[in-house]
Design an enzyme around this catalytic site. Sequence first.
Site, short mmCIF file in Angstrom:
data_model
loop_
_atom_site.label_atom_id
_atom_site.label_comp_id
_atom_site.label_asym_id
_atom_site.label_seq_id
_atom_site.Cartn_x
_atom_site.Cartn_y
_atom_site.Cartn_z
N CYS A 4 -2.00 9.18 2.93
CA CYS A 4 -1.60 8.62 1.64
C CYS A 4 -2.63 8.86 0.54
O CYS A 4 -2.28 8.88 -0.64
CB CYS A 4 -1.31 7.13 1.78
SG CYS A 4 -2.71 6.14 2.35
N GLU A 55 0.87 -1.18 0.00
CA GLU A 55 0.00 0.00 0.00
C GLU A 55 0.90 1.23 0.00
O GLU A 55 1.45 1.61 1.04
CB GLU A 55 -0.92 -0.01 1.23
CG GLU A 55 -1.82 -1.23 1.31
CD GLU A 55 -2.75 -1.39 0.13
OE1 GLU A 55 -2.92 -0.41 -0.62
OE2 GLU A 55 -3.31 -2.48 -0.05
#
Length: 467
Positions: A248, A214
């Site tokens: 993010c 990720e």
Amino acid sequence: MREVPAMSTVFDAMLAASRHDQTPPWDIRADRLRRLKRLVRDNHEAIASAISADFTNRPRQETALLEVFPSLAGIDDALRHGRRWMRVRRARTGLWFLPGKSRLMPQPLGVIGIVVPWNYPLYLAVGPLTGALVAGNRAMVKLSEFTPRFSDLFARLVQASFAPDEVTVVNGDAAVAAGFSALPFDHLLFTGSTQVGHHVMKAAAANLTPVTLELGGKSPAIVGPGADFERAVERILVGKLLNAGQTCIAPDYVLVPADQRDRFVETARRCVGRLYPDIARNPDYTSIISPRHFGRLVSMIDAAADAGARVVPLTDAAPDAAARRLPPVLLTDVPGEIQAMQEEIFGPVLPVVTYRAVDDAIAFVNARPRPLALYVFDKGRDVVDRVMQQTVAGGVTVNDTLFHIAQDDLPFGGVGPSGMGVYHGKAGFETFSKVKPVFYQAGLNAAGLLKAPYGKRFEAMVKMLMR
């Protein structure tokens, strides 16, 4: 590569336990999930305080909204559906193999490694851990050295809630992280930067350990010509400034119609004034995690100005290095080669890029690496559908930001440089499982006809199969 003996000893014990108890029943899995839920629920105030101290300041309300709530919601979802997810499922059997049966049998992989970043240390530990536990695995969790207070607290809470061969927390520096990534896990999930992701994948490759990465990247927000403009600007700023942009999936740049750029700037300035009045002293505004990250962001702004970009402060406050408070700024007239347009920003800096037509905005996005998230704002279905059809991203929220990550039935993950693999909800269960295909041959079947010696009867059978 230096190996940490205690860490490898813990791993060996956990691996042996997982092989001894290959497929734990639902009551064991549910008990582990409930213990994880109690850990989060009963200690959320202490967790929020520890995270705030690690950041110098992060409001407890943000930790509650962005970490505690989704952690508990994910655990509840797993408790609600996990028994059904682990059932053996029917699969279609080919006509010529009837009355045989085909089944899919989910089984735990074994020992899962989870590497957690500093920006959301609770949620990005508990989210993957929930998937690992509901799938029947054991897990080792490596926390970030940039959140030492939280990491120490979470390690103590896990130690009090789980046996060492169920869940273990590992703390330490980059050398410890490198040794952790080199352990022969049955699956390794890493959340962090693309740069570090390369090293993690190389370390895992030595053991052929499957990975879920990720990562990050430059997530665009497209303000369409038919957007509810004022609301779009507010939602982009909310998504950008939560955790001071250290997210993010925060919008990393915004694409606006060329004739709306100045309106975007003025609307953004008013919006920040409403969201964070007196931002220099406002307790709702998060600090930058470390002096190094603060310096990187200031240098990024200075480099943009030196390259000809216009730096537009959204408040009257000045950067405060001592408190690591960086007031939000927009960058307009941005040259494409500057750092702020090449690297993930991870802070309260938002480049504003103009476009003439929606197809130009789509082309701009597609000329860059595929992002972890994409946001599009427009009231017209045709614009939204065009963006959906012609772009590829890890996940999308339409007419808002961030919220796709909070949907337990939506897989979360990147694509290309923004990551590989998915988790959350059932997707997480399947990521951390081996869904084993099984064919059950019937007592009465025609398989005996398909063998040597090959003769006319065999040829006739093959002709029938190949029709």
